[in-house]
Scaffold this motif. Structure first.
Motif, PDB file in Angstrom:
ATOM      1  N   GLY A   1       0.823  -1.199   0.000  1.00 44.10           N
ATOM      2  CA  GLY A   1       0.000   0.000   0.000  1.00 44.10           C
ATOM      3  C   GLY A   1       0.857   1.249   0.000  1.00 44.10           C
ATOM      4  O   GLY A   1       2.092   1.180  -0.062  1.00 44.10           O
ATOM      5  N   ARG A   2       0.194   2.396   0.072  1.00 44.76           N
ATOM      6  CA  ARG A   2       0.890   3.684   0.064  1.00 44.76           C
ATOM      7  C   ARG A   2       1.479   3.963   1.441  1.00 44.76           C
ATOM      8  O   ARG A   2       0.804   3.798   2.458  1.00 44.76           O
ATOM      9  CB  ARG A   2      -0.094   4.793  -0.314  1.00 44.76           C
ATOM     10  CG  ARG A   2       0.525   6.177  -0.398  1.00 44.76           C
ATOM     11  CD  ARG A   2      -0.504   7.191  -0.878  1.00 44.76           C
ATOM     12  NE  ARG A   2      -1.585   7.351   0.090  1.00 44.76           N
ATOM     13  CZ  ARG A   2      -1.561   8.219   1.098  1.00 44.76           C
ATOM     14  NH1 ARG A   2      -0.489   8.993   1.291  1.00 44.76           N
ATOM     15  NH2 ARG A   2      -2.588   8.320   1.923  1.00 44.76           N
TER      16      ARG A   2
ATOM     17  N   VAL B   1       4.010   3.809   8.519  1.00 46.70           N
ATOM     18  CA  VAL B   1       2.572   3.595   8.450  1.00 46.70           C
ATOM     19  C   VAL B   1       2.206   3.364   6.986  1.00 46.70           C
ATOM     20  O   VAL B   1       2.487   4.201   6.129  1.00 46.70           O
ATOM     21  CB  VAL B   1       1.792   4.789   9.027  1.00 46.70           C
ATOM     22  CG1 VAL B   1       0.288   4.542   8.928  1.00 46.70           C
ATOM     23  CG2 VAL B   1       2.184   5.033  10.482  1.00 46.70           C
ATOM     24  N   ILE B   2       1.604   2.213   6.718  1.00 46.94           N
ATOM     25  CA  ILE B   2       1.272   1.817   5.347  1.00 46.94           C
ATOM     26  C   ILE B   2      -0.242   1.780   5.199  1.00 46.94           C
ATOM     27  O   ILE B   2      -0.925   1.013   5.887  1.00 46.94           O
ATOM     28  CB  ILE B   2       1.858   0.431   5.009  1.00 46.94           C
ATOM     29  CG1 ILE B   2       3.361   0.388   5.343  1.00 46.94           C
ATOM     30  CG2 ILE B   2       1.626   0.083   3.547  1.00 46.94           C
ATOM     31  CD1 ILE B   2       3.964  -1.004   5.307  1.00 46.94           C
TER      32      ILE B   2
ATOM     33  N   GLY C   1      -6.689   1.947  18.044  1.00 43.93           N
ATOM     34  CA  GLY C   1      -5.795   2.885  18.712  1.00 43.93           C
ATOM     35  C   GLY C   1      -6.223   4.321  18.502  1.00 43.93           C
ATOM     36  O   GLY C   1      -5.479   5.256  18.803  1.00 43.93           O
ATOM     37  N   GLY C   2      -7.425   4.499  17.941  1.00 43.17           N
ATOM     38  CA  GLY C   2      -7.936   5.857  17.720  1.00 43.17           C
ATOM     39  C   GLY C   2      -7.471   6.494  16.432  1.00 43.17           C
ATOM     40  O   GLY C   2      -7.504   7.722  16.296  1.00 43.17           O
ATOM     41  N   GLN C   3      -7.038   5.667  15.458  1.00 45.79           N
ATOM     42  CA  GLN C   3      -6.562   6.224  14.185  1.00 45.79           C
ATOM     43  C   GLN C   3      -7.736   6.729  13.346  1.00 45.79           C
ATOM     44  O   GLN C   3      -8.858   6.237  13.450  1.00 45.79           O
ATOM     45  CB  GLN C   3      -5.780   5.163  13.402  1.00 45.79           C
ATOM     46  CG  GLN C   3      -4.665   4.502  14.192  1.00 45.79           C
ATOM     47  CD  GLN C   3      -3.753   5.510  14.859  1.00 45.79           C
ATOM     48  OE1 GLN C   3      -3.268   6.436  14.215  1.00 45.79           O
ATOM     49  NE2 GLN C   3      -3.516   5.324  16.155  1.00 45.79           N
ATOM     50  N   GLU C   4      -7.452   7.697  12.480  1.00 48.50           N
ATOM     51  CA  GLU C   4      -8.498   8.288  11.655  1.00 48.50           C
ATOM     52  C   GLU C   4      -8.605   7.629  10.285  1.00 48.50           C
ATOM     53  O   GLU C   4      -9.572   7.844   9.561  1.00 48.50           O
ATOM     54  CB  GLU C   4      -8.251   9.787  11.483  1.00 48.50           C
ATOM     55  CG  GLU C   4      -8.389  10.564  12.795  1.00 48.50           C
ATOM     56  CD  GLU C   4      -8.158  12.053  12.609  1.00 48.50           C
ATOM     57  OE1 GLU C   4      -7.525  12.426  11.606  1.00 48.50           O
ATOM     58  OE2 GLU C   4      -8.622  12.820  13.463  1.00 48.50           O
ATOM     59  N   GLN C   5      -7.614   6.826   9.907  1.00 50.13           N
ATOM     60  CA  GLN C   5      -7.672   6.114   8.635  1.00 50.13           C
ATOM     61  C   GLN C   5      -7.131   4.701   8.816  1.00 50.13           C
ATOM     62  O   GLN C   5      -6.332   4.450   9.709  1.00 50.13           O
ATOM     63  CB  GLN C   5      -6.875   6.859   7.549  1.00 50.13           C
ATOM     64  CG  GLN C   5      -5.426   7.114   7.908  1.00 50.13           C
ATOM     65  CD  GLN C   5      -4.722   7.949   6.851  1.00 50.13           C
ATOM     66  OE1 GLN C   5      -4.983   7.820   5.663  1.00 50.13           O
ATOM     67  NE2 GLN C   5      -3.825   8.818   7.280  1.00 50.13           N
ATOM     68  N   THR C   6      -7.586   3.791   7.976  1.00 53.90           N
ATOM     69  CA  THR C   6      -7.144   2.401   8.098  1.00 53.90           C
ATOM     70  C   THR C   6      -5.734   2.270   7.525  1.00 53.90           C
ATOM     71  O   THR C   6      -5.462   2.710   6.410  1.00 53.90           O
ATOM     72  CB  THR C   6      -8.093   1.448   7.360  1.00 53.90           C
ATOM     73  OG1 THR C   6      -8.136   1.793   5.976  1.00 53.90           O
ATOM     74  CG2 THR C   6      -9.482   1.513   7.937  1.00 53.90           C
ATOM     75  N   ALA C   7      -4.867   1.669   8.312  1.00 48.25           N
ATOM     76  CA  ALA C   7      -3.466   1.517   7.909  1.00 48.25           C
ATOM     77  C   ALA C   7      -2.797   0.516   8.844  1.00 48.25           C
ATOM     78  O   ALA C   7      -3.375   0.096   9.853  1.00 48.25           O
ATOM     79  CB  ALA C   7      -2.739   2.867   7.970  1.00 48.25           C
ATOM     80  N   LEU C   8      -1.590   0.140   8.494  1.00 47.94           N
ATOM     81  CA  LEU C   8      -0.781  -0.733   9.349  1.00 47.94           C
ATOM     82  C   LEU C   8       0.409   0.052   9.871  1.00 47.94           C
ATOM     83  O   LEU C   8       1.118   0.707   9.100  1.00 47.94           O
ATOM     84  CB  LEU C   8      -0.270  -1.944   8.556  1.00 47.94           C
ATOM     85  CG  LEU C   8       0.735  -2.826   9.311  1.00 47.94           C
ATOM     86  CD1 LEU C   8       0.038  -3.619  10.412  1.00 47.94           C
ATOM     87  CD2 LEU C   8       1.478  -3.758   8.366  1.00 47.94           C
ATOM     88  N   TYR C   9       0.608  -0.011  11.185  1.00 47.32           N
ATOM     89  CA  TYR C   9       1.841   0.533  11.750  1.00 47.32           C
ATOM     90  C   TYR C   9       2.843  -0.608  11.805  1.00 47.32           C
ATOM     91  O   TYR C   9       2.596  -1.644  12.423  1.00 47.32           O
ATOM     92  CB  TYR C   9       1.618   1.096  13.156  1.00 47.32           C
ATOM     93  CG  TYR C   9       2.921   1.549  13.789  1.00 47.32           C
ATOM     94  CD1 TYR C   9       3.537   2.719  13.366  1.00 47.32           C
ATOM     95  CD2 TYR C   9       3.553   0.788  14.773  1.00 47.32           C
ATOM     96  CE1 TYR C   9       4.755   3.130  13.913  1.00 47.32           C
ATOM     97  CE2 TYR C   9       4.755   1.188  15.330  1.00 47.32           C
ATOM     98  CZ  TYR C   9       5.352   2.355  14.891  1.00 47.32           C
ATOM     99  OH  TYR C   9       6.552   2.753  15.416  1.00 47.32           O
TER     100      TYR C   9
END
Length: 385
Positions: free
Chosen positions: A270-271, A290-291, A359-367
């Motif tokens: 991903g981006r 963060v991807i 974790g309260g993130q605003e967009q779906t992604a992988l840390y």
């Protein structure tokens, strides 16, 4: 009196509590104003602001607990959906196979019936010339013996054909029963899946409200910076605890990542939203990357190892940590749900979690983070370019 005020002023500067107009005015006033009443007022202001800070921190802690409960609930529902979808695929494949087997058995049954019909017809024709009639006719004994053997074999063939036809009919009934059961299970599973998805959507809406409220509470730069530092301290603490547990329970040899630098697969494709080393907040920088990827996408382990942490951690959401041996660890955070638990051994490219925004993130992604002997390392240097 002046010395007392100066001492109090220094303490306030160290604690970064000089935010109220009354407090600042008291420190800027001439010495003649600093009587006991004003000093008491300063103390009251300090107490008030400290109480306000404590109350705010309690609200943040309470919201974080609520967020954890909501996100672990979402993870449980998402895991049920994932398993249901897997079972759904298994049922689809099994039903397809059963239908093929049924078609084969029906063809087999048709052929057996035709064979049995031919045998019965032959036996009927033979019966018109009974053995007694042949004996009375005075025909050659050799011919009579051949006829007797033929009759016995014909009878045996008919018996076998009947047994095979019965066995085929029984198997056909069993397959039809299995098919009906699996089709019923599939129908029930689809209904359950729809209900889970409905629940998931409702849980996500509640989570969004909590995230908005939480962000309002930590909107101050200083407060947000303090929260980020606390998150990092929690992570370091959990790493140490997980590492100690891994060393005590290790059962599989692990050779570390050293020989695979620049050759490891990406955990998700991903981006890249945030790169390692880029600014996070103030003097803090990203210790991983963060991807971005769509919710529910599979997260893959970059290399074989053992799961040493699989839980919700403040600031990282649902986090999974894999120990690869020789002090090398990989971290996978912000997940929607975890597919592995502590103690599981995983293979390279095996699915370990689903991408999310916990974790309260605003967009779906992988840390994603890699640490060597406890120190963060640039993940890009380890992944295939």
């Amino acid at each position: 009196m002046r010395e007392k005020i100066t001492h109090l002023y220094n303490k306030l500067r160290a604690s970064a509590l000089c935010t109220g107009a009354l407090l600042c005015l008291a420190f800027a006033a001439p010495t003649s104003w600093a009587d006991q009443g004003q000093l008491d007022g300063v103390k009251q202001e300090i107490t008030r602001q400290q109480s306000q800070l404590n109350a705010t921190q309690k609200k943040i802690d309470s919201l974080q607990k609520t967020l954890k409960k909501q996100e672990t609930g979402i993870a449980d529902t998402a895991r049920k959906i994932h398993r249901a979808e897997q079972r759904q695929q298994e049922l689809t494949n099994s039903i397809r196979t059963l239908k093929q087997q049924l078609a084969t058995l029906e063809q087999q049954q048709l052929g057996q019936r035709e064979l049995l019909g031919e045998l019965l017809n032959t036996q009927y024709r033979q019966g018109r010339h009974s053995q007694l009639a042949l004996i009375l006719s005075g025909q050659d004994q050799n011919r009579l013996d051949r006829f007797t053997v033929y009759a016995e074999r014909l009878s045996q063939a008919r018996s076998r054909a009947l047994d095979e036809l019965t066995a085929t009919a029984t198997e056909l009934q069993l397959k039809q029963h299995q098919l009906r059961e699996q089709q019923a299970e599939q129908t029930t599973l689809l209904a359950s899946l729809k209900q889970h998805q409905k629940s998931l959507e409702a849980e996500r809406k509640q989570r969004q409200k909590t995230v908005r409220t939480l962000k309002q509470q930590v909107r101050s730069d200083n407060r947000y910076l303090g929260e980020l530092k606390s998150n990092e301290q929690r992570l370091v603490k959990e790493i140490a605890r997980a590492k100690a547990a891994a060393e005590a329970a290790r059962r599989v040899p692990m050779d570390g990542l050293a020989r695979h630098k620049g050759k490891l697969p990406w955990p998700v494709k991903g981006r890249v939203i945030h790169n390692y080393g880029s600014s996070l907040q103030g003097e803090l920088h990203w210790k991983g990357m963060v991807i971005g990827q769509t919710q529910g996408s599979q997260v893959k382990a970059i290399y074989p190892g053992k799961v040493v942490f699989a839980d919700w951690l403040r600031g990282y959401g649902l986090l999974l940590v894999i120990d690869h041996g020789k002090g090398d660890m990989s971290f996978y955070g912000y997940n929607q749900t975890l597919l592995k638990k502590v103690g599981d051994t995983v293979q390279g490219s095996e699915a370990i979690a689903l991408v999310g925004d916990s974790g309260g993130q605003e967009q779906t992604a992988l840390y994603f983070e890699i640490r060597r002997k406890g120190n963060p390392s640039n993940p890009r240097q380890w992944l295939i370019r």
